[in-house]
Motif scaffolding. Structure first.
Motif, PDB file in Angstrom:
ATOM      1  N   ASP A   1       0.837  -1.196   0.000  1.00 33.92           N
ATOM      2  CA  ASP A   1       0.000   0.000   0.000  1.00 33.92           C
ATOM      3  C   ASP A   1       0.878   1.255   0.000  1.00 33.92           C
ATOM      4  OD1 ASP A   1      -2.555  -1.294   0.130  1.00 33.92           O
ATOM      5  OD2 ASP A   1      -2.169  -1.726   2.238  1.00 33.92           O
ATOM      6  N   THR A   2       1.951   1.238   0.773  1.00 32.87           N
ATOM      7  CA  THR A   2       2.882   2.369   0.818  1.00 32.87           C
ATOM      8  C   THR A   2       3.586   2.551  -0.517  1.00 32.87           C
ATOM      9  OG1 THR A   2       3.233   2.086   3.197  1.00 32.87           O
ATOM     10  CG2 THR A   2       4.947   3.272   1.987  1.00 32.87           C
ATOM     11  N   LEU A   3       4.049   1.457  -1.105  1.00 29.78           N
ATOM     12  CA  LEU A   3       4.800   1.538  -2.357  1.00 29.78           C
ATOM     13  C   LEU A   3       3.922   1.939  -3.538  1.00 29.78           C
ATOM     14  CD1 LEU A   3       6.954  -1.645  -1.786  1.00 29.78           C
ATOM     15  CD2 LEU A   3       7.789   0.713  -1.773  1.00 29.78           C
ATOM     16  N   LEU A   4       2.645   1.572  -3.482  1.00 38.32           N
ATOM     17  CA  LEU A   4       1.742   1.891  -4.594  1.00 38.32           C
ATOM     18  C   LEU A   4       1.124   3.285  -4.481  1.00 38.32           C
ATOM     19  CD1 LEU A   4       0.012  -1.581  -4.945  1.00 38.32           C
ATOM     20  CD2 LEU A   4       1.371  -0.442  -6.725  1.00 38.32           C
ATOM     21  N   GLU A   5       1.336   3.967  -3.344  1.00 38.66           N
ATOM     22  CA  GLU A   5       0.836   5.343  -3.212  1.00 38.66           C
ATOM     23  C   GLU A   5       1.451   6.215  -4.304  1.00 38.66           C
ATOM     24  OE1 GLU A   5       1.540   7.072   0.610  1.00 38.66           O
ATOM     25  OE2 GLU A   5       0.390   5.529   1.667  1.00 38.66           O
ATOM     26  N   GLY A   6       0.622   6.960  -4.980  1.00 33.93           N
ATOM     27  CA  GLY A   6       1.138   7.859  -6.008  1.00 33.93           C
ATOM     28  C   GLY A   6       1.409   7.203  -7.341  1.00 33.93           C
ATOM     29  N   VAL A   7       1.216   5.890  -7.449  1.00 29.64           N
ATOM     30  CA  VAL A   7       1.381   5.199  -8.736  1.00 29.64           C
ATOM     31  C   VAL A   7       0.040   5.236  -9.453  1.00 29.64           C
ATOM     32  CG1 VAL A   7       1.929   3.028  -9.888  1.00 29.64           C
ATOM     33  CG2 VAL A   7       3.191   3.696  -7.820  1.00 29.64           C
ATOM     34  N   GLU A   8      -0.013   5.970 -10.553  1.00 25.55           N
ATOM     35  CA  GLU A   8      -1.250   6.054 -11.324  1.00 25.55           C
ATOM     36  C   GLU A   8      -1.335   4.863 -12.262  1.00 25.55           C
ATOM     37  OE1 GLU A   8      -2.090   9.743 -13.213  1.00 25.55           O
ATOM     38  OE2 GLU A   8      -1.460  10.930 -11.474  1.00 25.55           O
ATOM     39  N   THR A   9      -2.423   4.113 -12.138  1.00 20.16           N
ATOM     40  CA  THR A   9      -2.555   2.913 -12.957  1.00 20.16           C
ATOM     41  C   THR A   9      -4.024   2.553 -13.123  1.00 20.16           C
ATOM     42  OG1 THR A   9      -1.941   0.578 -13.181  1.00 20.16           O
ATOM     43  CG2 THR A   9      -2.299   1.383 -10.938  1.00 20.16           C
ATOM     44  N   GLY A  10      -4.324   1.994 -14.264  1.00 19.83           N
ATOM     45  CA  GLY A  10      -5.631   1.403 -14.500  1.00 19.83           C
ATOM     46  C   GLY A  10      -5.517  -0.106 -14.599  1.00 19.83           C
ATOM     47  N   ALA A  11      -4.326  -0.634 -14.239  1.00 19.70           N
ATOM     48  CA  ALA A  11      -4.073  -2.071 -14.355  1.00 19.70           C
ATOM     49  C   ALA A  11      -4.850  -2.851 -13.299  1.00 19.70           C
ATOM     50  CB  ALA A  11      -2.584  -2.352 -14.214  1.00 19.70           C
ATOM     51  N   HIS A  12      -5.143  -4.095 -13.612  1.00 17.34           N
ATOM     52  CA  HIS A  12      -5.795  -4.994 -12.660  1.00 17.34           C
ATOM     53  C   HIS A  12      -4.897  -6.167 -12.274  1.00 17.34           C
ATOM     54  CE1 HIS A  12      -9.623  -2.942 -12.930  1.00 17.34           C
ATOM     55  NE2 HIS A  12      -9.507  -2.941 -14.245  1.00 17.34           N
ATOM     56  N   PHE A  13      -3.727  -6.264 -12.896  1.00 20.87           N
ATOM     57  CA  PHE A  13      -2.847  -7.401 -12.655  1.00 20.87           C
ATOM     58  C   PHE A  13      -1.426  -6.916 -12.380  1.00 20.87           C
ATOM     59  CE2 PHE A  13      -6.222  -8.761 -15.522  1.00 20.87           C
ATOM     60  CZ  PHE A  13      -6.749  -9.830 -14.806  1.00 20.87           C
ATOM     61  N   ALA A  14      -0.656  -7.781 -11.732  1.00 17.81           N
ATOM     62  CA  ALA A  14       0.744  -7.495 -11.448  1.00 17.81           C
ATOM     63  C   ALA A  14       1.571  -8.730 -11.762  1.00 17.81           C
ATOM     64  CB  ALA A  14       0.920  -7.107  -9.985  1.00 17.81           C
ATOM     65  N   LEU A  15       2.748  -8.511 -12.321  1.00 24.36           N
ATOM     66  CA  LEU A  15       3.714  -9.583 -12.531  1.00 24.36           C
ATOM     67  C   LEU A  15       4.937  -9.241 -11.698  1.00 24.36           C
ATOM     68  CD1 LEU A  15       4.163 -12.230 -14.201  1.00 24.36           C
ATOM     69  CD2 LEU A  15       5.531 -10.828 -15.754  1.00 24.36           C
ATOM     70  N   THR A  16       5.146  -9.999 -10.625  1.00 23.51           N
ATOM     71  CA  THR A  16       6.314  -9.800  -9.770  1.00 23.51           C
ATOM     72  C   THR A  16       7.511 -10.467 -10.426  1.00 23.51           C
ATOM     73  OG1 THR A  16       4.883  -9.843  -7.827  1.00 23.51           O
ATOM     74  CG2 THR A  16       7.229 -10.147  -7.455  1.00 23.51           C
ATOM     75  N   HIS A  17       8.643  -9.788 -10.430  1.00 29.89           N
ATOM     76  CA  HIS A  17       9.846 -10.406 -11.002  1.00 29.89           C
ATOM     77  C   HIS A  17      11.014 -10.265 -10.031  1.00 29.89           C
ATOM     78  CE1 HIS A  17      11.396  -6.417 -12.514  1.00 29.89           C
ATOM     79  NE2 HIS A  17      10.103  -6.154 -12.478  1.00 29.89           N
ATOM     80  N   SER A  18      11.950 -11.193 -10.163  1.00 28.21           N
ATOM     81  CA  SER A  18      13.003 -11.366  -9.166  1.00 28.21           C
ATOM     82  C   SER A  18      14.374 -11.349  -9.801  1.00 28.21           C
ATOM     83  CB  SER A  18      12.826 -12.728  -8.460  1.00 28.21           C
ATOM     84  OG  SER A  18      11.564 -12.814  -7.851  1.00 28.21           O
ATOM     85  N   TYR A  19      15.381 -11.026  -8.986  1.00 28.77           N
ATOM     86  CA  TYR A  19      16.756 -11.295  -9.374  1.00 28.77           C
ATOM     87  C   TYR A  19      16.871 -12.801  -9.592  1.00 28.77           C
ATOM     88  CZ  TYR A  19      17.868  -6.563  -7.850  1.00 28.77           C
ATOM     89  OH  TYR A  19      17.908  -5.194  -7.719  1.00 28.77           O
ATOM     90  N   GLY A  20      17.437 -13.208 -10.708  1.00 27.98           N
ATOM     91  CA  GLY A  20      17.499 -14.627 -11.050  1.00 27.98           C
ATOM     92  C   GLY A  20      16.470 -15.015 -12.091  1.00 27.98           C
ATOM     93  N   GLY A  21      15.507 -14.120 -12.391  1.00 28.47           N
ATOM     94  CA  GLY A  21      14.588 -14.354 -13.494  1.00 28.47           C
ATOM     95  C   GLY A  21      13.224 -14.908 -13.145  1.00 28.47           C
ATOM     96  N   TYR A  22      12.977 -15.248 -11.882  1.00 30.15           N
ATOM     97  CA  TYR A  22      11.683 -15.808 -11.483  1.00 30.15           C
ATOM     98  C   TYR A  22      10.579 -14.762 -11.629  1.00 30.15           C
ATOM     99  CZ  TYR A  22       8.132 -17.959  -8.490  1.00 30.15           C
ATOM    100  OH  TYR A  22       6.962 -18.495  -8.007  1.00 30.15           O
ATOM    101  N   THR A  23       9.383 -15.214 -12.008  1.00 29.15           N
ATOM    102  CA  THR A  23       8.210 -14.338 -12.092  1.00 29.15           C
ATOM    103  C   THR A  23       6.995 -15.068 -11.528  1.00 29.15           C
ATOM    104  OG1 THR A  23       7.691 -15.108 -14.335  1.00 29.15           O
ATOM    105  CG2 THR A  23       9.020 -13.097 -14.152  1.00 29.15           C
ATOM    106  N   THR A  24       6.029 -14.292 -11.038  1.00 31.41           N
ATOM    107  CA  THR A  24       4.730 -14.839 -10.641  1.00 31.41           C
ATOM    108  C   THR A  24       3.678 -13.752 -10.763  1.00 31.41           C
ATOM    109  OG1 THR A  24       3.542 -16.161  -8.989  1.00 31.41           O
ATOM    110  CG2 THR A  24       4.955 -14.399  -8.156  1.00 31.41           C
ATOM    111  N   ASN A  25       2.466 -14.149 -11.149  1.00 34.13           N
ATOM    112  CA  ASN A  25       1.399 -13.193 -11.409  1.00 34.13           C
ATOM    113  C   ASN A  25       0.400 -13.152 -10.265  1.00 34.13           C
ATOM    114  OD1 ASN A  25       0.692 -15.885 -12.308  1.00 34.13           O
ATOM    115  ND2 ASN A  25      -1.126 -15.036 -13.267  1.00 34.13           N
ATOM    116  N   LEU A  26      -0.181 -11.963 -10.043  1.00 35.06           N
ATOM    117  CA  LEU A  26      -1.193 -11.768  -9.004  1.00 35.06           C
ATOM    118  C   LEU A  26      -2.182 -10.713  -9.467  1.00 35.06           C
ATOM    119  CD1 LEU A  26       1.881 -11.397  -7.224  1.00 35.06           C
ATOM    120  CD2 LEU A  26       0.251 -12.320  -5.617  1.00 35.06           C
ATOM    121  N   PRO A  27      -3.437 -10.812  -9.021  1.00 37.28           N
ATOM    122  CA  PRO A  27      -4.331  -9.671  -9.203  1.00 37.28           C
ATOM    123  C   PRO A  27      -3.814  -8.504  -8.367  1.00 37.28           C
ATOM    124  CG  PRO A  27      -5.562 -11.680  -8.683  1.00 37.28           C
ATOM    125  CD  PRO A  27      -4.112 -11.968  -8.421  1.00 37.28           C
TER     126      PRO A  27
END
Length: 199
Positions: free
Chosen positions: A95-121
């Protein structure tokens, strides 16, 4: 005529902790990873939220540590069937990190050092449900458990809590990540036992 006096409660019942279906309780903290453990220097570490409009919001390690910190105590559940109860972390709420981020997105793709990814609403990262954490049980998060920082999304199976996190891409369309592409469930609710596609 009553046999039991009104104030008598009987013996206290010992209650087993409630676990999601198919899970067993563990006291240790198993290490499971999809690849080798990245070693990330705090001098070069950064966390980036990339919005669908191309804007980027960046935090260095020092900037992350300067943000308001929270200490959630949560149960975690791995898709490999172990659950660990009452784990304590420290980190920054999404919630703190997303403050001030303007977006109309409904999904997120988290990505990591090493190349790993995972999706979340995106809604699952808001409302006090998710953190970028750097401390476990009062100590800096070890690399084998995702240090220096990992996602913590405890209401979903733990593969959704990406280790070695480096950022989130906000997306208008859902995009499966590493395990989801390999047949794991897109959402991963442990209480509904959503382990694999079709569950």
């Amino acid at each position: 005529m009553g046999i039991v006096s009104p104030g008598f409660q009987g013996r206290p019942r010992t209650q087993e902790p409630a676990l999601p279906p198919g899970q067993y309780l563990t006291e240790d903290y198993p290490v499971l990873s999809a690849g080798p453990t990245p070693r990330v220097s705090l001098d070069t570490w950064e966390f980036v939220i990339s919005a669908e409009n191309g804007s980027e919001h960046r935090w260095s390690w020092q900037e992350l540590m300067a943000l308001p910190q929270e200490t959630p105590t949560v149960d975690i559940h791995c898709v490999t069937r172990w659950s660990k109860l009452g784990t304590t972390w420290q980190g920054v709420s999404l919630d703190t990190l997303l403050e001030g981020v303007e977006t109309g997105a409904h999904f997120a793709l988290t990505h990591s050092y090493g190349g790993y990814t995972t999706n979340l609403p995106l809604d699952d990262l808001r409302g006090g449900q998710a953190w970028v954490v750097h401390t476990f049980d009062g100590a800096p998060l070890p690399a084998e458990h995702g240090g220096p920082a990992r996602m913590l999304v405890p209401h979903l199976y733990f593969w959704k809590s990406a280790k070695w996190v480096r950022g989130i891409r906000l997306k208008t369309m859902d995009e499966p990540g590493f395990w989801e592409t390999a047949g794991y469930h897109d959402y991963g609710d442990p209480w509904r036992e959503q382990r694999y596609q079709g569950d």
